[in-house]
Design a protein around this motif. Structure first.
Motif, short mmCIF file in Angstrom:
data_model
loop_
_atom_site.label_atom_id
_atom_site.label_comp_id
_atom_site.label_asym_id
_atom_site.label_seq_id
_atom_site.Cartn_x
_atom_site.Cartn_y
_atom_site.Cartn_z
N UNK A 187 4.29 5.22 3.33
CA UNK A 187 3.58 6.50 3.25
C UNK A 187 4.25 7.45 2.26
N UNK A 188 3.39 8.29 1.66
CA UNK A 188 3.85 9.37 0.79
C UNK A 188 3.88 10.66 1.61
N UNK A 189 4.73 11.60 1.30
CA UNK A 189 5.76 11.52 0.28
C UNK A 189 6.94 10.66 0.70
N UNK A 196 0.87 -1.18 0.00
CA UNK A 196 0.00 0.00 0.00
C UNK A 196 0.90 1.23 0.00
N UNK A 197 0.67 2.11 -0.98
CA UNK A 197 1.47 3.33 -1.10
C UNK A 197 0.50 4.49 -0.95
N UNK A 198 0.57 5.17 0.18
CA UNK A 198 -0.54 6.06 0.51
C UNK A 198 -0.14 7.28 1.33
N UNK A 199 -0.92 8.34 1.15
CA UNK A 199 -0.75 9.53 1.99
C UNK A 199 -1.65 9.45 3.23
N UNK A 200 -2.39 8.34 3.37
CA UNK A 200 -3.16 8.12 4.61
C UNK A 200 -2.16 7.73 5.68
N UNK A 201 -1.96 8.59 6.65
CA UNK A 201 -0.88 8.36 7.60
C UNK A 201 -1.31 8.58 9.03
N UNK A 202 -2.55 8.21 9.33
CA UNK A 202 -2.99 8.30 10.71
C UNK A 202 -2.41 7.12 11.50
N UNK A 203 -2.47 7.24 12.82
CA UNK A 203 -1.73 6.29 13.65
C UNK A 203 -2.18 4.84 13.47
N UNK A 204 -3.43 4.60 13.09
CA UNK A 204 -3.88 3.21 12.96
C UNK A 204 -3.95 2.74 11.50
#
Lengths: 134, 124
Positions: free
Chosen positions: B102-104, B79-87
């Motif tokens: 995570x992106x970037x 998964x390559x994503x800017x969703x970067x919340x703790x869970x």
């Protein structure tokens, strides 16, 4: 007051401090050069300066239409590009627009986004001036 | 060269991934889920780098389609994503992704390390 970044994954590069200095992060742009040379940095800069205003304009249009999901989707898309380009304030505002619960005042947040993007563009012209065409 | 398939709708992220990966991997790229899924049979990737917030079919749904096919049930997918919340990491791993980046991209060695680790599980 709860910090806007308090729920972020602590290992995430999107962890952006709210204590700002410059409008842009020189290290981020130098990192792009490390990844792909001057060509990559210039291409990504050109793309960002072209796409970010379009995305912000679409968010304003979504706000006018009352489409909150579209505003948040725009913020999500712009967030990683802004982070990549060292536009930390823009990225941080996008993070707030995308995830803040309860939602922020979108009208105010989008105006701030306009201002921060303009500030970043000005910073960029000073920090990484485009050489004159031959 | 080992083969990576990227599904990512943002041109800047694709450009950056190319810069980081092109020297070491054979990279093919697609901008949406259906095109990426259709390309699996053609490109025969050994690993997939999959954006989550794709227009139309999102990354979680794309993964569901991949896992539903016996040929690709064990294909490593990041998964390559800017969703970067703790869970979020736990959430996407629970969906069946093999890793979460995570992106970037700030430290490219995290991405390269993840790809190398997952490819170690796949016979060349």
């Amino acid at each position: 007051m709860k910090d806007a970044n308090s729920n972020l994954d602590s290992s995430s590069p999107m962890m952006i401090t709210t204590a700002y200095g410059e409008a842009g992060d020189r290290n981020a742009l130098e990192r792009l050069e490390r990844f792909g040379g001057l060509k990559l940095r210039e291409e990504l800069t050109r793309l960002f300066l072209q796409e970010a205003p379009t995305r912000i304009a679409s968010a304003h249009a979504a706000y006018a239409a009352g489409d909150t999901a579209q505003i948040r989707a725009m913020a999500h898309a712009l967030k990683s590009s802004a982070g990549q380009m060292g536009a930390a304030r823009v990225a941080s505002l996008c993070e707030q627009i995308e995830t803040q619960d309860p939602p922020p005042d979108f009208a105010k947040a989008l105006c701030e986004l306009d201002e921060e993007f303009s500030r970043y563009r000005s910073w960029l012209q000073t920090a990484f001036p485009t050489p004159p065409s031959p | 060269m080992r083969r990576i398939l990227i599904v990512e709708d943002n041109a800047d992220n694709r450009m950056l991934l190319r810069a980081v990966l092109d020297d070491s991997y054979a990279v093919t790229e697609y901008t949406n889920g259906p095109d990426g899924l259709a390309a699996l049979a053609v490109d025969d990737p050994e690993i997939v780098l999959l954006d989550i917030s794709l227009p139309g079919m999102d990354g979680v749904e794309v993964l569901r389609h991949i896992r539903a096919n016996p040929l690709w049930r064990h294909l490593p997918v990041i998964a390559f994503t800017a969703h970067a919340m703790s869970n979020d990491r736990e959430k996407y791993l629970a969906h069946g992704f093999d890793d979460y980046i995570t992106k970037p991209i700030v430290d490219e060695t995290i991405l390269l390390g993840s790809i190398a680790r997952l490819l170690d599980r796949v016979p060349a």
